[in-house]
Write a protein that holds these residues in place. Structure first.
Motif, PDB file in Angstrom:
ATOM      1  N   ASN A   1       0.856  -1.173   0.000  1.00 23.62           N
ATOM      2  CA  ASN A   1       0.000   0.000   0.000  1.00 23.62           C
ATOM      3  C   ASN A   1       0.896   1.229   0.000  1.00 23.62           C
ATOM      4  O   ASN A   1       1.390   1.656   1.041  1.00 23.62           O
ATOM      5  CB  ASN A   1      -0.925   0.000   1.230  1.00 23.62           C
ATOM      6  N   MET A   2       1.118   1.763  -1.172  1.00 24.72           N
ATOM      7  CA  MET A   2       1.998   2.915  -1.311  1.00 24.72           C
ATOM      8  C   MET A   2       1.233   4.188  -0.963  1.00 24.72           C
ATOM      9  O   MET A   2       0.054   4.313  -1.279  1.00 24.72           O
ATOM     10  CB  MET A   2       2.532   3.004  -2.746  1.00 24.72           C
ATOM     11  N   PRO A   3       1.907   5.129  -0.322  1.00 25.66           N
ATOM     12  CA  PRO A   3       1.222   6.383  -0.007  1.00 25.66           C
ATOM     13  C   PRO A   3       0.977   7.193  -1.276  1.00 25.66           C
ATOM     14  O   PRO A   3       1.766   7.165  -2.222  1.00 25.66           O
ATOM     15  CB  PRO A   3       2.205   7.102   0.924  1.00 25.66           C
ATOM     16  N   THR A   4      -0.128   7.886  -1.280  1.00 33.87           N
ATOM     17  CA  THR A   4      -0.431   8.725  -2.436  1.00 33.87           C
ATOM     18  C   THR A   4       0.142  10.108  -2.201  1.00 33.87           C
ATOM     19  O   THR A   4       0.125  10.625  -1.083  1.00 33.87           O
ATOM     20  CB  THR A   4      -1.950   8.826  -2.653  1.00 33.87           C
ATOM     21  N   ASN A   5       0.627  10.690  -3.228  1.00 28.38           N
ATOM     22  CA  ASN A   5       1.258  11.996  -3.139  1.00 28.38           C
ATOM     23  C   ASN A   5       0.443  12.985  -3.958  1.00 28.38           C
ATOM     24  O   ASN A   5       0.060  12.712  -5.092  1.00 28.38           O
ATOM     25  CB  ASN A   5       2.692  11.925  -3.674  1.00 28.38           C
TER      26      ASN A   5
END
Length: 101
Positions: A50-54
């Motif tokens: 779950n990659m952080p959204t930027n």
């Protein structure tokens, strides 16, 4: 491993078989292995992250492009304008180098 055929002597009591019958044991072990293989869940070779959204930042301004041309006779052109001396070229280069953009 299987059946023992009696010897030529005629004794009333047959000899006791010491060997164990391996066929049922092998059958049970094969059934257990097959059940184990069937019940194991399918393994995925991927890792779920779950990659952080930027939030996208504002677009950066394109850098200033400077064209420096040197003619065959040694004349230096800065974006098409001739420079009078080498000192003027160096001052313009330091000015552009000090600009943070």
């Amino acid at each position: 491993m299987g059946m023992q055929i009696g010897s030529g002597s005629s004794s009333a009591d047959p000899e006791v078989m010491i060997e164990m019958n391996m066929t049922p044991l092998i059958d049970v072990m094969l059934v257990l292995i097959i059940m184990l293989i069937i019940t194991i869940p399918i393994q995925n070779h991927s890792v779920n992250l779950n990659m952080p959204t930027n939030t996208p930042s504002k677009p950066t301004e394109p850098p200033v492009v400077v064209n420096i041309d040197v003619d065959f006779d040694g004349t230096v052109l800065w974006n098409g304008a001739a420079l009078a001396s080498r000192a003027e070229l160096e001052s313009k280069l330091t000015e552009v180098a000090s600009n943070p953009n």
